[in-house]
Design a protein around this motif. Structure first.
Motif, PDB file in Angstrom:
ATOM      1  N   VAL A 143      -2.265  -8.553  -8.958  1.00  0.00           N
ATOM      2  CA  VAL A 143      -2.324 -10.504  -8.205  1.00  0.00           C
ATOM      3  C   VAL A 143      -1.309 -10.206  -7.182  1.00  0.00           C
ATOM      4  CG1 VAL A 143      -2.669 -12.287  -9.898  1.00  0.00           C
ATOM      5  CG2 VAL A 143      -0.837 -11.382  -9.502  1.00  0.00           C
ATOM      6  N   TRP A 144      -0.727  -9.264  -6.862  1.00  0.00           N
ATOM      7  CA  TRP A 144       0.651  -8.952  -5.729  1.00  0.00           C
ATOM      8  C   TRP A 144      -0.671  -8.622  -5.366  1.00  0.00           C
ATOM      9  CZ3 TRP A 144       4.250  -5.279  -9.461  1.00  0.00           C
ATOM     10  CH2 TRP A 144       4.767  -5.955 -10.776  1.00  0.00           C
ATOM     11  N   GLY A 145      -0.308  -8.565  -3.954  1.00  0.00           N
ATOM     12  CA  GLY A 145      -0.391  -9.108  -2.294  1.00  0.00           C
ATOM     13  C   GLY A 145       0.567  -8.311  -1.810  1.00  0.00           C
ATOM     14  N   ARG A 146       0.154  -7.772  -0.158  1.00  0.00           N
ATOM     15  CA  ARG A 146       1.221  -8.121   0.517  1.00  0.00           C
ATOM     16  C   ARG A 146       1.572  -9.046   0.563  1.00  0.00           C
ATOM     17  NH1 ARG A 146      -1.257  -3.008   4.513  1.00  0.00           N
ATOM     18  NH2 ARG A 146      -3.312  -3.162   3.455  1.00  0.00           N
ATOM     19  N   SER A 147       3.424  -8.487   0.338  1.00  0.00           N
ATOM     20  CA  SER A 147       4.130  -9.947   0.791  1.00  0.00           C
ATOM     21  C   SER A 147       5.035  -9.554   1.320  1.00  0.00           C
ATOM     22  CB  SER A 147       4.619 -10.906  -0.471  1.00  0.00           C
ATOM     23  OG  SER A 147       5.447  -9.263  -1.236  1.00  0.00           O
ATOM     24  N   GLY A 148       4.356  -9.106   2.601  1.00  0.00           N
ATOM     25  CA  GLY A 148       5.421  -8.577   3.636  1.00  0.00           C
ATOM     26  C   GLY A 148       6.074  -7.159   3.155  1.00  0.00           C
ATOM     27  N   ALA A 149       6.832  -6.731   4.184  1.00  0.00           N
ATOM     28  CA  ALA A 149       7.718  -5.278   4.101  1.00  0.00           C
ATOM     29  C   ALA A 149       8.136  -4.763   2.806  1.00  0.00           C
ATOM     30  CB  ALA A 149       8.270  -4.463   5.370  1.00  0.00           C
ATOM     31  N   GLY A 150       7.892  -4.493   1.749  1.00  0.00           N
ATOM     32  CA  GLY A 150       8.765  -3.861   0.973  1.00  0.00           C
ATOM     33  C   GLY A 150       9.708  -3.022   1.362  1.00  0.00           C
TER      34      GLY A 150
ATOM     35  N   LEU B   4      -0.810   0.636  -6.638  1.00  0.00           N
ATOM     36  CA  LEU B   4       0.061  -0.495  -5.707  1.00  0.00           C
ATOM     37  C   LEU B   4      -0.054  -0.119  -4.205  1.00  0.00           C
ATOM     38  CD1 LEU B   4       1.947  -2.085  -8.462  1.00  0.00           C
ATOM     39  CD2 LEU B   4       0.158  -3.334  -7.623  1.00  0.00           C
ATOM     40  N   GLU B   5       0.482   0.808  -4.051  1.00  0.00           N
ATOM     41  CA  GLU B   5      -0.160   1.366  -2.724  1.00  0.00           C
ATOM     42  C   GLU B   5      -1.420   1.238  -2.356  1.00  0.00           C
ATOM     43  OE1 GLU B   5       2.206   5.523  -2.277  1.00  0.00           O
ATOM     44  OE2 GLU B   5       3.808   4.399  -2.659  1.00  0.00           O
ATOM     45  N   GLN B   6      -1.783   2.140  -2.767  1.00  0.00           N
ATOM     46  CA  GLN B   6      -3.867   1.769  -2.256  1.00  0.00           C
ATOM     47  C   GLN B   6      -4.458   0.394  -1.861  1.00  0.00           C
ATOM     48  OE1 GLN B   6      -6.114   4.739  -1.251  1.00  0.00           O
ATOM     49  NE2 GLN B   6      -3.617   5.497  -1.164  1.00  0.00           N
ATOM     50  N   ARG B   7      -3.132  -0.249  -2.469  1.00  0.00           N
ATOM     51  CA  ARG B   7      -3.521  -1.471  -2.444  1.00  0.00           C
ATOM     52  C   ARG B   7      -2.995  -2.666  -0.939  1.00  0.00           C
ATOM     53  NH1 ARG B   7      -6.184  -4.362  -6.601  1.00  0.00           N
ATOM     54  NH2 ARG B   7      -5.414  -5.954  -6.433  1.00  0.00           N
TER      55      ARG B   7
ATOM     56  N   VAL C  30      -1.402  12.184  -1.840  1.00  0.00           N
ATOM     57  CA  VAL C  30      -3.025  13.015  -1.058  1.00  0.00           C
ATOM     58  C   VAL C  30      -3.968  12.307  -2.019  1.00  0.00           C
ATOM     59  CG1 VAL C  30      -3.655  14.797   0.089  1.00  0.00           C
ATOM     60  CG2 VAL C  30      -1.392  14.265   0.535  1.00  0.00           C
ATOM     61  N   ALA C  31      -3.852  13.183  -3.371  1.00  0.00           N
ATOM     62  CA  ALA C  31      -4.589  12.794  -4.396  1.00  0.00           C
ATOM     63  C   ALA C  31      -5.856  11.430  -3.922  1.00  0.00           C
ATOM     64  CB  ALA C  31      -4.499  13.205  -5.487  1.00  0.00           C
ATOM     65  N   ALA C  32      -4.522  10.423  -4.407  1.00  0.00           N
ATOM     66  CA  ALA C  32      -5.309   8.769  -4.156  1.00  0.00           C
ATOM     67  C   ALA C  32      -6.121   7.874  -2.930  1.00  0.00           C
ATOM     68  CB  ALA C  32      -3.713   8.547  -4.475  1.00  0.00           C
TER      69      ALA C  32
ATOM     70  N   ILE D 157      11.490  -0.479  -1.003  1.00  0.00           N
ATOM     71  CA  ILE D 157      10.701   1.226  -0.964  1.00  0.00           C
ATOM     72  C   ILE D 157       9.911   1.093  -0.876  1.00  0.00           C
ATOM     73  CG2 ILE D 157      13.073   1.518  -2.058  1.00  0.00           C
ATOM     74  CD1 ILE D 157      12.244  -0.160  -4.141  1.00  0.00           C
ATOM     75  N   GLY D 158       9.175   2.543  -1.313  1.00  0.00           N
ATOM     76  CA  GLY D 158       8.026   2.313  -1.745  1.00  0.00           C
ATOM     77  C   GLY D 158       7.733   2.993  -3.342  1.00  0.00           C
ATOM     78  N   TRP D 159       6.666   2.755  -3.626  1.00  0.00           N
ATOM     79  CA  TRP D 159       6.576   2.616  -4.927  1.00  0.00           C
ATOM     80  C   TRP D 159       6.810   3.600  -5.777  1.00  0.00           C
ATOM     81  CZ3 TRP D 159       5.711  -2.040  -7.689  1.00  0.00           C
ATOM     82  CH2 TRP D 159       5.814  -3.047  -7.038  1.00  0.00           C
TER      83      TRP D 159
END
Length: 153
Positions: free
Chosen positions: A116-123, A41-44, A148-150, A125-127
């Motif tokens: 289906v979760w896209g960018r919907s503003g600033a989250g 999800l972070e990468q997306r 780093v691996a991702a 917290i981090g995933w």
């Protein structure tokens, strides 16, 4: 970047240091499939909030407790005895395959919710921090290895 969560997870897990980081986090009580989903999800670029993290955790908890953990426990219980017992070794490999299939199913279900979760503003917290919970503070290095691996995946 792999578009589906399963392929992304396999590619990320194969990166140097990831297996050890995942085992460290798993020992601390974190669900590795949940973390891999968080990385995906972070990468997306999907924004994280407590509601979304809660949805993923609610899906993961029962499946992990009722399906994955019993298989893992049985596999680990047979580890030493399977060294000297060929039949048990074969059965242990079958249990291992079932455990992997259970994890693949969980990842598929997580993807079904989250794709289906896209960018919907600033989250807020981090995933990884949201999904690792209190273990995030104690295992920051392991979480960084995953990030780093991702990026390299």
């Amino acid at each position: 970047m792999s578009s589906d969560l399963w392929s992304f997870s396999l590619a990320t897990y194969a990166r140097p240091g990831v297996e050890d980081a995942c085992l460290q986090l798993q020992t601390a009580g974190v669900n590795v499939c949940l973390l891999l989903c968080g990385l995906w999800l972070e990468q997306r670029g999907a924004s994280c909030d407590e509601q979304r993290a809660g949805q993923l955790q609610a899906l993961t908890g029962p499946w992990d407790i009722e399906v994955v953990q019993p298989l893992r426990t049985l596999r680990m219980q047979w580890k030493a005895r399977a060294l000297d017992d060929g039949v048990l070794k074969g059965m242990r490999e079958q249990v291992k395959a079932l455990e992997l299939e259970a994890e693949r199913t969980l990842l598929s279900r997580l993807e079904g919710i989250a794709q289906v979760w896209g960018r919907s503003g600033a989250g807020s917290i981090g995933w990884l921090e949201a999904l690792a919970g209190s273990a995030a503070n104690l295992n920051r290095d392991a979480l960084q290895v995953l990030r780093v691996a991702a990026i390299s995946t």
